[in-house]
Design a protein around this motif. Structure first.
Motif, PDB file in Angstrom:
ATOM      1  N   LEU A 269       5.723   4.484   6.337  1.00 14.77           N
ATOM      2  CA  LEU A 269       5.031   5.615   5.732  1.00 14.77           C
ATOM      3  C   LEU A 269       5.799   6.160   4.532  1.00 14.77           C
ATOM      4  O   LEU A 269       5.195   6.630   3.557  1.00 14.77           O
ATOM      5  CB  LEU A 269       4.812   6.709   6.770  1.00 14.77           C
ATOM      6  CG  LEU A 269       3.867   6.338   7.924  1.00 14.77           C
ATOM      7  CD1 LEU A 269       3.747   7.486   8.906  1.00 14.77           C
ATOM      8  CD2 LEU A 269       2.493   5.946   7.393  1.00 14.77           C
ATOM      9  N   HIS A 271       7.499   4.302   2.455  1.00 16.48           N
ATOM     10  CA  HIS A 271       7.186   3.371   1.371  1.00 16.48           C
ATOM     11  C   HIS A 271       5.807   3.655   0.781  1.00 16.48           C
ATOM     12  O   HIS A 271       5.618   3.597  -0.434  1.00 16.48           O
ATOM     13  CB  HIS A 271       7.262   1.933   1.877  1.00 16.48           C
ATOM     14  CG  HIS A 271       8.661   1.464   2.144  1.00 16.48           C
ATOM     15  ND1 HIS A 271       8.937   0.246   2.720  1.00 16.48           N
ATOM     16  CD2 HIS A 271       9.862   2.065   1.924  1.00 16.48           C
ATOM     17  CE1 HIS A 271      10.253   0.102   2.840  1.00 16.48           C
ATOM     18  NE2 HIS A 271      10.827   1.197   2.367  1.00 16.48           N
ATOM     19  N   ARG A 272       4.862   3.945   1.655  1.00 14.32           N
ATOM     20  CA  ARG A 272       3.507   4.240   1.163  1.00 14.32           C
ATOM     21  C   ARG A 272       3.524   5.493   0.308  1.00 14.32           C
ATOM     22  O   ARG A 272       2.875   5.541  -0.754  1.00 14.32           O
ATOM     23  CB  ARG A 272       2.552   4.402   2.330  1.00 14.32           C
ATOM     24  CG  ARG A 272       1.176   4.900   1.931  1.00 14.32           C
ATOM     25  CD  ARG A 272       0.163   4.752   3.034  1.00 14.32           C
ATOM     26  NE  ARG A 272      -0.263   3.374   3.182  1.00 14.32           N
ATOM     27  CZ  ARG A 272      -1.282   2.983   3.941  1.00 14.32           C
ATOM     28  NH1 ARG A 272      -1.969   3.876   4.625  1.00 14.32           N
ATOM     29  NH2 ARG A 272      -1.621   1.729   4.022  1.00 14.32           N
ATOM     30  N   ASN A 275       4.963   4.700  -3.063  1.00 13.65           N
ATOM     31  CA  ASN A 275       4.004   3.979  -3.895  1.00 13.65           C
ATOM     32  C   ASN A 275       2.954   4.917  -4.486  1.00 13.65           C
ATOM     33  O   ASN A 275       2.567   4.785  -5.654  1.00 13.65           O
ATOM     34  CB  ASN A 275       3.315   2.885  -3.073  1.00 13.65           C
ATOM     35  CG  ASN A 275       4.231   1.721  -2.758  1.00 13.65           C
ATOM     36  OD1 ASN A 275       5.243   1.516  -3.434  1.00 13.65           O
ATOM     37  ND2 ASN A 275       3.882   0.954  -1.732  1.00 13.65           N
ATOM     38  N   ASP A 276       2.510   5.879  -3.688  1.00 13.22           N
ATOM     39  CA  ASP A 276       1.538   6.853  -4.186  1.00 13.22           C
ATOM     40  C   ASP A 276       2.153   7.712  -5.291  1.00 13.22           C
ATOM     41  O   ASP A 276       1.499   8.015  -6.304  1.00 13.22           O
ATOM     42  CB  ASP A 276       1.058   7.752  -3.044  1.00 13.22           C
ATOM     43  CG  ASP A 276       0.208   6.994  -2.032  1.00 13.22           C
ATOM     44  OD1 ASP A 276      -0.306   5.915  -2.372  1.00 13.22           O
ATOM     45  OD2 ASP A 276       0.071   7.488  -0.893  1.00 13.22           O
ATOM     46  N   SER A 317      -6.917   5.142  -4.702  1.00 13.17           N
ATOM     47  CA  SER A 317      -5.810   4.578  -3.926  1.00 13.17           C
ATOM     48  C   SER A 317      -4.994   5.673  -3.245  1.00 13.17           C
ATOM     49  O   SER A 317      -4.692   5.585  -2.045  1.00 13.17           O
ATOM     50  CB  SER A 317      -4.908   3.748  -4.847  1.00 13.17           C
ATOM     51  OG  SER A 317      -3.784   3.256  -4.150  1.00 13.17           O
ATOM     52  N   SER A 321      -5.001   6.565   0.784  1.00 12.85           N
ATOM     53  CA  SER A 321      -3.708   6.505   1.460  1.00 12.85           C
ATOM     54  C   SER A 321      -3.410   7.816   2.173  1.00 12.85           C
ATOM     55  O   SER A 321      -2.911   7.834   3.314  1.00 12.85           O
ATOM     56  CB  SER A 321      -2.609   6.192   0.444  1.00 12.85           C
ATOM     57  OG  SER A 321      -1.334   6.221   1.023  1.00 12.85           O
ATOM     58  N   GLN A 324      -5.373   7.960   5.381  1.00 12.97           N
ATOM     59  CA  GLN A 324      -4.829   7.021   6.359  1.00 12.97           C
ATOM     60  C   GLN A 324      -3.535   7.539   6.972  1.00 12.97           C
ATOM     61  O   GLN A 324      -3.292   7.362   8.172  1.00 12.97           O
ATOM     62  CB  GLN A 324      -4.609   5.663   5.699  1.00 12.97           C
ATOM     63  CG  GLN A 324      -5.907   4.937   5.367  1.00 12.97           C
ATOM     64  CD  GLN A 324      -5.689   3.707   4.510  1.00 12.97           C
ATOM     65  OE1 GLN A 324      -4.603   3.495   3.980  1.00 12.97           O
ATOM     66  NE2 GLN A 324      -6.726   2.897   4.359  1.00 12.97           N
ATOM     67  N   MET A 325      -2.707   8.203   6.169  1.00 11.46           N
ATOM     68  CA  MET A 325      -1.458   8.747   6.703  1.00 11.46           C
ATOM     69  C   MET A 325      -1.708   9.905   7.663  1.00 11.46           C
ATOM     70  O   MET A 325      -0.896  10.185   8.537  1.00 11.46           O
ATOM     71  CB  MET A 325      -0.526   9.177   5.558  1.00 11.46           C
ATOM     72  CG  MET A 325       0.148   7.998   4.869  1.00 11.46           C
ATOM     73  SD  MET A 325       1.482   8.481   3.741  1.00 11.46           S
ATOM     74  CE  MET A 325       0.552   8.938   2.280  1.00 11.46           C
TER      75      MET A 325
END
Length: 369
Positions: A269, A271-272, A275-276, A317, A321, A324-325
């Motif tokens: 999470l 890393h996600r 990325n965001d 995106s 995300s 989803q988190m």
């Protein structure tokens, strides 16, 4: 690119943040979804009083005479606050009318004060015929008669008039069409975020000479510049949505616990979220570099297409995300995350989705080469 603001821009951004804090946010967004227009004309008047609608109008026409960078700063704040008023469109309309004859000064004053909601209903003069709705103009006395259809026009439900461009034998005609004009039909549709857009069907609509903003080569310039302003403004709103969406996700990662510890401690999470964050900063850099280039007279339409393509991809995106988190709660209407996703879905396709603007970028770049 690090965004470095001067003192005036810093004050402008701070004032925009305060306005959003007082008048916008998820709770207000929920209330407005059930209204006829999907936004609050009274809040548009508040925005006008703050000077937002006159930002791009030259000082000699009683505007603030600022640039696209300043417009992007306030629209970024509007995106964070989930404001659904067509602020970017009205800003662009005010700029277009300011380029018209002095006889339209009364209309310009009404737009800048928020008394009249005028929104552009333009096609892209650089688009291929199959990609764009077209309106034809036939000379009639000192004015024109318009026939055809426009593309989707956000905010049309509450608009008192529209800026329409049409093809004529002498080039492009840009003119002001009143909402109650005979022969004008407004075909309204709702969007996923509760706002609406409409297609305008014009059947031999008469436009007097006094309602013509520009024609010929100047008409093409006004239409393209107005469209570019709307694309940049919408992209800035999407940037604000991304920022707030990631802030919601990070806050949730720090409070939601699983297996005895915050889920934000899980590397996947983290890393996600990184990325965001990168997606947001890349979009911010592109938006403000292009705004600076346009303000300095070295920008072009291909750059604007790249901004809209980048922002449309990134906002979907990041908000997907974010949901989803959050897990299942992120999909519920009662939770704020879903509101930002809905708004992202509406704006990402407004005036064309990412795929369309990538094609525009390729086409406009090849023409400029």
């Amino acid at each position: 690119m690090e965004l470095v603001l001067d003192e005036a821009q810093t004050i402008l951004r701070e004032s925009a943040d305060k306005l959003i804090e007082r008048h916008a946010g998820p709770a207000r967004f929920r209330e407005l979804r059930t209204t006829e227009h999907g936004f609050d004309p009274a809040r548009l008047a508040v925005v006008a009083e703050a000077g937002w609608l006159s930002l791009l109008v030259p000082e000699e026409r009683d505007g603030l005479g600022l640039g696209t960078t300043e417009a992007a700063l306030v629209l970024e704040a509007a995106g964070r606050g989930l404001m659904t008023e067509p602020i970017a469109a009205v800003m662009a309309a005010a700029r277009a009318v300011a380029l018209g004859p002095e006889a339209m000064s009364a209309t310009l004053d009404e737009i800048m004060s928020g008394a009249a909601v005028i929104v552009p209903a333009l096609h892209d003069p650089a688009a291929e015929d199959r990609e764009a709705a077209r309106v034809q103009a036939a000379a009639a006395g000192g004015g024109f008669r318009l026939t055809g259809r426009t593309g989707a026009v956000p905010g049309a439900a509450a608009a008192s008039g529209f800026i329409v461009d049409a093809r004529s034998g002498g080039g492009t005609v840009v003119c002001l069409v009143e909402r109650d004009a005979e022969g004008l039909e407004i075909l309204q549709k709702s969007r996923v975020d509760g706002t609406g857009h409409a297609t305008l069907a014009l059947n031999n609509v008469a436009v007097p000479a006094g309602a013509v903003i520009a024609s010929g080569a100047q008409g093409t310039e006004v239409a393209t510049a107005t469209l570019d302003l709307m694309l940049l403004g919408t992209s800035a709103e999407m940037l604000g949505i991304m920022e707030q969406g990631l802030a919601l996700a990070v806050d949730y990662l720090g409070t939601r616990e699983q297996f005895g510890r915050p889920i934000g401690s899980f590397q996947a999470l983290q890393h996600r979220a990184v990325n965001d964050h990168v997606d947001i900063e890349l979009t911010r850099s592109l938006i403000y570099q292009v705004c600076a280039a346009l303000d300095e007279g070295r920008g072009n339409r291909a750059m604007v297409a790249a901004v809209k393509a980048r922002a449309s991809d990134a906002v979907l995106s990041v908000t997907k995300s974010m949901v989803q988190m959050h897990g299942a709660i992120g999909f519920t209407d009662e939770y704020d995350a879903s509101l930002y996703l809905r708004r992202a879905m509406a704006l990402s396709s407004q005036y064309g989705n990412a795929a369309r603007h990538r094609k525009r970028y390729a086409r406009l770049s090849s023409r400029a080469a």
